[in-house]
Design a protein around this motif. Structure first.
Motif, short mmCIF file in Angstrom:
data_model
loop_
_atom_site.label_atom_id
_atom_site.label_comp_id
_atom_site.label_asym_id
_atom_site.label_seq_id
_atom_site.Cartn_x
_atom_site.Cartn_y
_atom_site.Cartn_z
N ALA A 33 0.80 -1.10 0.04
CA ALA A 33 0.05 0.07 0.13
C ALA A 33 0.99 1.43 -0.05
O ALA A 33 1.85 1.30 0.49
N LYS A 34 0.43 2.33 -0.83
CA LYS A 34 1.23 3.44 -0.92
C LYS A 34 0.51 4.43 0.18
O LYS A 34 -0.74 4.72 0.03
N LEU A 35 1.21 4.65 1.05
CA LEU A 35 0.92 5.47 2.04
C LEU A 35 1.07 7.05 1.77
O LEU A 35 1.82 7.43 1.14
N LYS A 36 -0.05 7.92 2.30
CA LYS A 36 -0.04 9.28 2.11
C LYS A 36 1.03 9.86 2.81
O LYS A 36 1.37 9.58 4.06
N THR A 37 1.79 11.07 2.42
CA THR A 37 2.64 11.77 2.89
C THR A 37 2.01 13.05 3.95
O THR A 37 0.92 13.27 3.26
#
Length: 391
Positions: free
Chosen positions: A386-390
């Protein structure tokens, strides 16, 4: 605040070079490892991936491969192999000699997205006659031994050549016995590099070969079956093996098509004698079995009772030490930005050795992806993370 290119969040980081085994983050910047720690903060341009439930190790090093694809009959495609097995540094062991190394460098090593380093063969044409239909031991003809050429090529390519390779044994050197090893040792001494020696059936004997090797030299196919096994019929480690390790000779697995036996491995491990490095010796004749790849070879040792952290060490920092490349095999900040994402799956798995013996193991190490130079090596494989939000 530091700006990172990529952060791997929440994985189990196993880095034997730092005696590290804990849940933490790993960050990369500028092609190198930038930081290892909890809750590393991302900047605006940082890619952040959730790797919870997976192992993050230093990039795997396969100490024994044959990746001169198209240039030799035994060569496989390095990028495809590394993509599926999590290897970020493939060490080619003598596919090319001084007569054809220029082609290997230009057409395979330089364009490769993964790192390829090489032991240069003492034979002028490398391993040129190795296929399903043709099997010619290149060391059987001393006219092919090229010490002067090998020294020149090794000296001119020190950025990618890390040692000298020679193959001896009944199959590789025939009636010449250990003579090619003598020649290769002279070259290694001349250029100040370690030597890797292949051994198959006698002559020469396992003991004779070991007695010739210097501290830092590598004996590959170290856990091969009888004849030329490192242990006695009573399952004891031969005295010459213990003496060689004491003076600094390195023992590499080099599984391959004919060079790894469960019987030998069980005896050596029972005596507390572990390999320095685990390697697949993957080539065209064993990539579909019995060797398959690096993580399969690692899995065999895991199922033979070697602790996971030791298996990873034997495929990372130990290999880096043998190669004299301290920037590899580690997640210490400043190291090369390579990492491998692994999973250990539990179940019932069948493994085979070169003698046809089958072993049922309860675990298998799987490669889930790799980071090369601080970037995902194969972007399609990132989809499962999963690509996490910055912030």
């Amino acid at each position: 605040m530091s700006t990172y290119d990529l952060i791997l969040k929440g994985g189990r980081v196993i880095d034997p070079s730092q005696n590290l085994d804990r849940i933490t983050d790993v960050a990369f910047a500028g092609g190198k490892v930038a930081a290892v720690g909890k809750d590393l903060k991302a900047g605006g341009g940082t890619e952040v991936r959730d790797v919870k439930g997976h192992i993050v190790s230093p990039g795997l090093i396969d100490m024994h491969t044959h990746v001169y694809w198209g240039g030799t009959s035994l060569g496989i495609d390095a990028e495809e192999f590394c993509r599926t097995s999590g290897v970020t540094t493939a060490i080619d062991t003598g596919s090319a000699g001084p007569g054809n190394f220029a082609g290997f460098r230009k057409h395979v090593i330089e364009p490769s997205a993964v790192r390829i380093l090489a032991y240069l063969h003492i034979s002028f044409a490398g391993i040129f006659g190795f296929s399903k239909n043709i099997m010619v031991g290149e060391s059987q003809d001393l006219r092919l031994m090229a010490p002067r050429d090998a020294a020149e090529v090794a000296d001119a390519n020190r950025d990618v050549i890390i040692g000298i390779k020679v193959r001896v044994g009944a199959h590789a050197s025939g009636e010449q016995g250990a003579a090619p090893l003598n020649i290769a040792l002279q070259v290694a001494e001349e250029v100040g590099l370690p030597l890797m020696c292949h051994i198959d059936h006698p002559p020469p004997s396992y003991e004779e070969v070991l007695d010739m090797l210097r501290p830092g030299d590598v004996l590959t196919h170290a856990f091969r079956p009888f004849p030329n096994s490192p242990c006695t019929s009573q399952g004891k480690v031969k005295p010459a093996v213990l003496a060689a390790r004491e003076r600094g000779v390195k023992f590499d697995i080099g599984h391959g098509k004919g060079s790894f036996a469960f019987k030998t491995a069980r005896a050596m491990l029972a005596n507390g004698f572990h390999p320095d490095t685990i390697s697949s010796d993957v080539h065209a004749l064993c990539i579909d079995g019995p060797a398959y790849d690096q993580v399969t070879t690692m899995s065999k040792f895991l199922c033979l009772g070697v602790p996971l952290n030791d298996v990873i060490a034997q495929s990372t920092i130990n290999a880096a030490h043998a190669l004299k490349r301290p920037e590899l095999g580690s997640l210490k900040p400043g190291s090369v930005g390579d990492a491998t994402i692994l999973t250990v799956k539990e179940g019932r798995f069948e493994y085979e050795d070169v003698m046809g013996e089958k072993m049922i193991g309860d675990r298998r190490i799987l490669s889930e992806g790799a980071i090369v130079g601080g970037r995902w090596f194969h972007p399609k494989r990132t989809q499962k993370f999963a690509k996490l939000k910055t912030a």
